[in-house]
Design an enzyme around this catalytic site. Sequence first.
Site, short mmCIF file in Angstrom:
data_model
loop_
_atom_site.label_atom_id
_atom_site.label_comp_id
_atom_site.label_asym_id
_atom_site.label_seq_id
_atom_site.Cartn_x
_atom_site.Cartn_y
_atom_site.Cartn_z
N SER A 121 0.85 -1.18 0.00
CA SER A 121 0.00 0.00 0.00
C SER A 121 0.88 1.23 0.00
O SER A 121 2.08 1.17 0.28
CB SER A 121 -0.92 0.01 1.24
OG SER A 121 -0.15 0.13 2.42
N GLY A 123 2.23 2.96 -2.25
CA GLY A 123 3.36 3.02 -3.16
C GLY A 123 4.59 2.27 -2.72
O GLY A 123 5.63 2.33 -3.38
N GLU A 205 -9.22 2.82 -8.33
CA GLU A 205 -8.14 3.60 -8.91
C GLU A 205 -8.03 3.34 -10.41
O GLU A 205 -8.12 2.20 -10.86
CB GLU A 205 -6.81 3.25 -8.24
CG GLU A 205 -6.82 3.52 -6.73
CD GLU A 205 -5.48 3.23 -6.09
OE1 GLU A 205 -4.48 3.08 -6.82
OE2 GLU A 205 -5.43 3.14 -4.85
N GLU A 218 -6.56 -0.68 -9.84
CA GLU A 218 -6.82 -1.54 -8.69
C GLU A 218 -7.88 -0.88 -7.82
O GLU A 218 -8.38 0.20 -8.15
CB GLU A 218 -5.53 -1.79 -7.88
CG GLU A 218 -4.87 -0.51 -7.37
CD GLU A 218 -3.46 -0.76 -6.86
OE1 GLU A 218 -2.71 -1.49 -7.55
OE2 GLU A 218 -3.11 -0.23 -5.80
N ASP A 225 -7.62 6.90 1.23
CA ASP A 225 -6.92 8.08 1.73
C ASP A 225 -7.29 9.34 0.95
O ASP A 225 -7.46 10.41 1.53
CB ASP A 225 -5.40 7.87 1.63
CG ASP A 225 -4.89 6.85 2.63
OD1 ASP A 225 -5.65 6.49 3.54
OD2 ASP A 225 -3.73 6.41 2.49
N THR A 226 -7.37 9.20 -0.37
CA THR A 226 -7.66 10.38 -1.19
C THR A 226 -9.04 10.96 -0.89
O THR A 226 -9.28 12.14 -1.09
CB THR A 226 -7.59 10.02 -2.68
OG1 THR A 226 -8.46 8.92 -2.94
CG2 THR A 226 -6.17 9.64 -3.08
N ARG A 305 2.74 8.94 6.29
CA ARG A 305 1.72 9.98 6.39
C ARG A 305 1.27 10.09 7.84
O ARG A 305 0.76 9.14 8.42
CB ARG A 305 0.54 9.65 5.48
CG ARG A 305 0.90 9.73 4.00
CD ARG A 305 -0.35 9.72 3.13
NE ARG A 305 -1.00 8.43 3.14
CZ ARG A 305 -0.77 7.45 2.26
NH1 ARG A 305 0.15 7.62 1.32
NH2 ARG A 305 -1.42 6.32 2.31
#
Length: 336
Positions: A121, A123, A205, A218, A225-226, A305
């Site tokens: 997850s 990236g 996504e 995916e 999160d976005t 994050r």
Amino acid sequence: ACDSYAGAPAMQVADEFEIFDMLNGEELERVVKKHHPDIIVPEIEAIRTERLYDFEKEGIQVVPSARAVNFTMNRKAIRDLAAQELGLKTAKYFYAKTLEELKEAADKIGFPCVVKPLMSSSGKGQSLVKSADELEHAWEYGCSGSRGDIRELIIEEFIKFDSEGGDYRESFQPAHIDPAHLKEAEEMAEKVTRALTGAGLWGVEFFLSHDNGVYFSELSPRPHDTGMVTLAGTQNLNEFELHLRAVLGLPIPSIKQERIGASAVILSPIASQERPQYRGLEEVTKEEDTYLRIFGKPFTRVNRRMGVVLCYAPLDSDLDALRDKAKRIAEKVEVH
């Protein structure tokens, strides 16, 4: 609340919590039997998802469903479902269990190409490979970034895209997108979520190419999160309220955009097992039409994050200016 470490954010507000390795199926079953939950909401990739089928058969609601969680926690399962069974447009791809298989796949796809772990997850473990010389590093990096106990990578062609839901650094609403592309994305999302079954909010996504339209990438079987930009009041119901209503079977009469919004993440520049401290929070609170959300994570990793800044403005405002504002304010927060 369950996680592999103490002090996870959900534990800070839960009535009870458990700390254990959720890849251990026996431990997972022990905790379920101990607490007798009505609903299980998987929020991470590193979980023994096959056991969820058994819990579902016992009458426990798995969100969105055991099938959905099993498919979406693994890029191989969801990509094969989308491309082979549902016929959705995706980037050309292969799988690799060894470095040699990765090299063979790269020869077929060409360069540049993208290499990712099957399970990860944010990236982690993902590389843009520009030449054969970079494949060995991509293999090692991909395996090191894999979550769970799977040592297999997916390699896919690089799409020259206008936008893509990759590693989250900022998000904004509304998106500037051609109505035809939006319709194409909505149809793909409907097909794949219907095939996976269950109720809840999904983060789907896509790659968006100006020349070739929408490619499925995916999806996550949970609030994304976005989607935290909706906490700025951009909609009448934010993503978590929508998720809750779907899970509980409550009606959602309409979803209306009420103002524009932008989010920008607060990243950690350090790695430490000490509880993080923050500078600049007071500066953020001086800003108008701005919210600050610190996630409460008990330790740091580089580029983890740690929070998010949310900004909003009336519907007829300049979205690009709002995005710049959110990123500028987020930079004021220092994690140390």
